[in-house]
Structures are given as C-alpha cells and as structure tokens.
Design a protein around this motif. Sequence first.
Motif, PDB file in Angstrom:
ATOM      1  N   GLY A   8      -1.307 -82.870 -53.787  1.00  0.00           N
ATOM      2  CA  GLY A   8      -0.639 -81.625 -53.327  1.00  0.00           C
ATOM      3  C   GLY A   8      -0.090 -81.145 -52.275  1.00  0.00           C
ATOM      4  O   GLY A   8      -0.359 -80.033 -52.111  1.00  0.00           O
ATOM      5  N   LYS A   9      -0.542 -82.234 -51.276  1.00  0.00           N
ATOM      6  CA  LYS A   9      -0.048 -81.474 -50.266  1.00  0.00           C
ATOM      7  C   LYS A   9       0.844 -82.778 -49.964  1.00  0.00           C
ATOM      8  O   LYS A   9       0.718 -83.873 -49.760  1.00  0.00           O
ATOM      9  N   GLY A  10       1.949 -81.801 -49.441  1.00  0.00           N
ATOM     10  CA  GLY A  10       3.281 -82.759 -49.739  1.00  0.00           C
ATOM     11  C   GLY A  10       4.319 -83.489 -50.413  1.00  0.00           C
ATOM     12  O   GLY A  10       3.267 -83.009 -51.442  1.00  0.00           O
ATOM     13  N   VAL A  11       4.542 -85.009 -50.353  1.00  0.00           N
ATOM     14  CA  VAL A  11       5.336 -85.188 -51.370  1.00  0.00           C
ATOM     15  C   VAL A  11       4.772 -86.462 -52.053  1.00  0.00           C
ATOM     16  O   VAL A  11       3.759 -86.767 -51.614  1.00  0.00           O
ATOM     17  N   GLY A  12       4.702 -86.037 -53.496  1.00  0.00           N
ATOM     18  CA  GLY A  12       4.061 -87.558 -54.556  1.00  0.00           C
ATOM     19  C   GLY A  12       4.936 -88.449 -55.236  1.00  0.00           C
ATOM     20  O   GLY A  12       6.505 -88.118 -54.478  1.00  0.00           O
ATOM     21  N   PRO A  13       4.790 -88.929 -55.720  1.00  0.00           N
ATOM     22  CA  PRO A  13       3.611 -89.060 -56.567  1.00  0.00           C
ATOM     23  C   PRO A  13       2.740 -90.174 -55.178  1.00  0.00           C
ATOM     24  O   PRO A  13       3.166 -90.635 -55.012  1.00  0.00           O
ATOM     25  N   ILE A  14       1.664 -89.323 -55.095  1.00  0.00           N
ATOM     26  CA  ILE A  14       0.553 -90.117 -54.163  1.00  0.00           C
ATOM     27  C   ILE A  14      -1.275 -89.921 -55.435  1.00  0.00           C
ATOM     28  O   ILE A  14      -1.071 -89.376 -55.640  1.00  0.00           O
ATOM     29  N   PRO A  15      -1.762 -91.615 -55.198  1.00  0.00           N
ATOM     30  CA  PRO A  15      -2.745 -91.628 -55.761  1.00  0.00           C
ATOM     31  C   PRO A  15      -3.455 -90.536 -55.968  1.00  0.00           C
ATOM     32  O   PRO A  15      -3.938 -90.068 -55.164  1.00  0.00           O
ATOM     33  N   PRO A  16      -4.212 -89.527 -56.923  1.00  0.00           N
ATOM     34  CA  PRO A  16      -5.543 -89.275 -57.276  1.00  0.00           C
ATOM     35  C   PRO A  16      -6.557 -89.558 -56.038  1.00  0.00           C
ATOM     36  O   PRO A  16      -6.949 -90.290 -56.893  1.00  0.00           O
ATOM     37  N   VAL A  17      -7.430 -88.595 -55.410  1.00  0.00           N
ATOM     38  CA  VAL A  17      -8.491 -89.372 -54.753  1.00  0.00           C
ATOM     39  C   VAL A  17      -9.910 -89.456 -56.132  1.00  0.00           C
ATOM     40  O   VAL A  17     -10.205 -90.723 -55.224  1.00  0.00           O
ATOM     41  N   PRO A  18     -10.063 -88.879 -56.357  1.00  0.00           N
ATOM     42  CA  PRO A  18     -11.031 -89.014 -57.143  1.00  0.00           C
ATOM     43  C   PRO A  18     -11.014 -90.098 -58.124  1.00  0.00           C
ATOM     44  O   PRO A  18     -12.165 -90.894 -58.751  1.00  0.00           O
ATOM     45  N   GLU A  19     -10.403 -90.082 -58.681  1.00  0.00           N
ATOM     46  CA  GLU A  19     -10.194 -91.023 -60.356  1.00  0.00           C
ATOM     47  C   GLU A  19      -9.700 -93.216 -59.795  1.00  0.00           C
ATOM     48  O   GLU A  19      -9.655 -93.743 -60.031  1.00  0.00           O
ATOM     49  N   ALA A  20      -8.670 -92.390 -58.563  1.00  0.00           N
ATOM     50  CA  ALA A  20      -8.256 -93.605 -57.611  1.00  0.00           C
ATOM     51  C   ALA A  20      -8.262 -94.255 -56.393  1.00  0.00           C
ATOM     52  O   ALA A  20      -7.663 -94.088 -55.723  1.00  0.00           O
ATOM     53  N   PHE A  21      -9.873 -93.982 -55.969  1.00  0.00           N
ATOM     54  CA  PHE A  21     -10.325 -94.092 -54.323  1.00  0.00           C
ATOM     55  C   PHE A  21      -9.595 -95.313 -53.722  1.00  0.00           C
ATOM     56  O   PHE A  21      -8.353 -95.385 -52.854  1.00  0.00           O
ATOM     57  N   GLU A  22      -9.784 -96.226 -54.603  1.00  0.00           N
ATOM     58  CA  GLU A  22      -9.686 -98.083 -53.975  1.00  0.00           C
ATOM     59  C   GLU A  22      -7.872 -97.667 -53.669  1.00  0.00           C
ATOM     60  O   GLU A  22      -7.269 -98.074 -53.168  1.00  0.00           O
ATOM     61  N   GLU A  23      -7.560 -97.376 -54.670  1.00  0.00           N
ATOM     62  CA  GLU A  23      -5.589 -97.458 -54.713  1.00  0.00           C
ATOM     63  C   GLU A  23      -5.287 -96.066 -53.449  1.00  0.00           C
ATOM     64  O   GLU A  23      -4.042 -96.750 -52.922  1.00  0.00           O
ATOM     65  N   TYR A  24      -6.112 -95.232 -53.535  1.00  0.00           N
ATOM     66  CA  TYR A  24      -5.818 -93.733 -52.244  1.00  0.00           C
ATOM     67  C   TYR A  24      -6.270 -94.720 -51.346  1.00  0.00           C
ATOM     68  O   TYR A  24      -4.809 -94.533 -50.553  1.00  0.00           O
ATOM     69  N   GLN A  25      -6.691 -94.976 -51.055  1.00  0.00           N
ATOM     70  CA  GLN A  25      -6.937 -95.768 -49.638  1.00  0.00           C
ATOM     71  C   GLN A  25      -5.655 -97.257 -48.854  1.00  0.00           C
ATOM     72  O   GLN A  25      -5.304 -96.868 -47.867  1.00  0.00           O
ATOM     73  N   ARG A  26      -5.128 -97.792 -50.350  1.00  0.00           N
ATOM     74  CA  ARG A  26      -4.525 -98.248 -50.246  1.00  0.00           C
ATOM     75  C   ARG A  26      -3.013 -97.652 -49.871  1.00  0.00           C
ATOM     76  O   ARG A  26      -2.587 -98.067 -48.534  1.00  0.00           O
ATOM     77  N   PHE A  27      -3.472 -97.018 -50.728  1.00  0.00           N
ATOM     78  CA  PHE A  27      -1.609 -95.755 -49.990  1.00  0.00           C
ATOM     79  C   PHE A  27      -1.492 -95.390 -49.062  1.00  0.00           C
ATOM     80  O   PHE A  27      -0.374 -95.281 -48.037  1.00  0.00           O
ATOM     81  N   LYS A  28      -3.180 -94.686 -48.944  1.00  0.00           N
ATOM     82  CA  LYS A  28      -3.094 -93.814 -47.337  1.00  0.00           C
ATOM     83  C   LYS A  28      -2.455 -95.122 -46.204  1.00  0.00           C
ATOM     84  O   LYS A  28      -1.624 -94.634 -45.606  1.00  0.00           O
TER      85      LYS A  28
END
Length: 120
Positions: free
Chosen positions: A74-94
């Motif tokens: 929801g901030k910037g360009v996507g797709p970005i993994p959603p933090v609540p459901e995919a915390f580990e994936e989001y951390q890797r992406f980040k």
Amino acid sequence: GTKIYSTADKNAPFRFTIGDGTVIKGLEQAVAGGDGVPPMLPGGVRRVIIPQGLGYESLARKIPGMQYQDCQEGKGVGPIPPVPEAFEEYQRFKNIYCNANRPYQPDLVLDVKLYGRRVS
C-alpha cells in the motif's frame, strides 16, 4: 534464486489497474505490452524476468539517516508481500529490494496469469 512470496500459494491474486502507477514498471509492461512485448490476453500465462531498472529500484534509493525504505503493502509500487500473513517473506523481500546498502538488486522472475477482462 528462491521464491520470496506467491499469491497463488495463498490463493489471493494480486489486483491492480494498468496505468495507475501502483505496480513496478516491468509487471505493467509484461501485462500491457510494450518494447516488443505483446500484451497479455485474459487467461494468458507468462513467465516474466524483470530487470532491476523496471523493478523495485526506487525502493532502494538512499535516504539520509535510513538504511531501509518504508516499503510496505500500500506504500509505493507493488507487489509487496503483505506483512501480517507473510512476515518472513516480507523480511526477505525488504532485505533484498528495500536495502539502500545493497549494491545491486537481482532480476525478478514472476509467473503471471491474467484474470478478468482487458479494458482498452
């Protein structure tokens, strides 16, 4: 490389509107066509390799005093993994795509299936 996140695994398609600036340029080009790439048709499936310049390059630019951009769904360009459901994936992406200290970003490989209808 390794898979960071899959909307197919979560049974939750990523939705966006072409031309509204909410997705990375490479994904929009893969769906809408351009630079020799034909547009996708509804129901079409395509494996897309997106170079750094058409990916998340803007999320890794340096901001004084910050190592990471505020890259959340929801901030910037996507797709970005959603933090609540995919915390580990989001951390890797980040760590890969939002880290200003990383000297480069790898190309993205996306498997895209176009649902819905095209509106011209």
